[in-house]
Scaffold this motif. Structure first.
Motif, mmCIF file in Angstrom:
data_model
loop_
_atom_site.group_PDB
_atom_site.id
_atom_site.type_symbol
_atom_site.label_atom_id
_atom_site.label_comp_id
_atom_site.label_asym_id
_atom_site.label_seq_id
_atom_site.Cartn_x
_atom_site.Cartn_y
_atom_site.Cartn_z
ATOM 1 N N GLN A 57 0.348 -1.259 -0.147
ATOM 2 C CA GLN A 57 -0.031 -0.340 -0.086
ATOM 3 C C GLN A 57 0.861 1.050 -0.080
ATOM 4 N N GLU A 60 0.716 7.438 1.394
ATOM 5 C CA GLU A 60 -0.113 8.819 1.621
ATOM 6 C C GLU A 60 -1.804 8.574 1.500
ATOM 7 N N THR A 61 -1.447 7.046 1.123
ATOM 8 C CA THR A 61 -3.376 6.755 1.208
ATOM 9 C C THR A 61 -4.115 5.989 1.679
ATOM 10 N N ASP A 62 -5.308 6.215 1.855
ATOM 11 C CA ASP A 62 -5.759 5.423 3.517
ATOM 12 C C ASP A 62 -6.003 3.921 2.910
ATOM 13 N N TYR A 65 -9.546 2.563 1.801
ATOM 14 C CA TYR A 65 -10.406 2.978 0.426
ATOM 15 C C TYR A 65 -9.052 2.051 -0.354
ATOM 16 N N TRP A 66 -7.849 2.208 -0.507
ATOM 17 C CA TRP A 66 -7.298 1.139 -1.405
ATOM 18 C C TRP A 66 -7.365 -0.051 -1.107
ATOM 19 N N ASN A 69 -10.182 0.061 -3.512
ATOM 20 C CA ASN A 69 -9.928 0.300 -5.348
ATOM 21 C C ASN A 69 -9.644 -0.937 -5.730
ATOM 22 N N GLN A 70 -8.266 -1.515 -4.950
ATOM 23 C CA GLN A 70 -7.864 -3.071 -5.735
ATOM 24 C C GLN A 70 -8.355 -4.288 -5.730
ATOM 25 N N ASN A 123 -5.284 8.699 9.859
ATOM 26 C CA ASN A 123 -6.671 8.106 9.909
ATOM 27 C C ASN A 123 -8.497 8.851 10.941
#
Length: 129
Positions: A57, A60-62, A65-66, A69-70, A123
């Protein structure tokens, strides 16, 4: 066509609840997991529940949500009806009493700005859900 639930999954203690929930509503489910220890501890799952292991991961991503999206990129086809359900938003016994007679069912929990001390402070965000 059955609904497929995409669930970023990290709370192994809730697994039996979700298995019962998905079976009672006759949902398909994709549990998106980024922890090998959790993946290794999973029991044999029913046919309607599959797992997707993801790693690397971007910082910089949450994470939730990552993971979502995966799953969409790797497991969801254009003709799939899917919904997103976080693995902490519906662990309440009354969720099984829902009547899914509408096009949209929203399950949400009031959060505020506090997060567990073990979570990354990135978060922490105010919400009004």
């Amino acid at each position: 066509m059955k609904l497929t639930i995409i669930m970023p999954f990290s709370r192994l203690q809730n697994l039996n609840f979700y298995i019962g929930l998905f079976e009672s509503f006759q949902f398909n489910a994709i549990l998106v997991i980024d922890n090998k220890e959790i993946l290794e501890k999973l029991p044999q799952l029913p046919e309607n529940i599959e797992t997707l292991f993801v790693e690397n991961q971007p910082l910089e991503t949450d994470v939730c949500y990552w993971k979502i999206n995966q799953a969409i990129e790797k497991k969801v086809s254009d003709d799939t009806y899917y919904s997103i359900l976080m693995d902490d938003d519906c662990v309440h016994p009354s969720i099984r009493n829902l009547e899914l007679t509408k096009d949209i069912t929203i399950v949400s929990m009031k959060r505020g700005i506090r997060i567990p001390p073990t979570n990354n402070p990135i978060n922490a965000h105010p919400t009004r859900t």
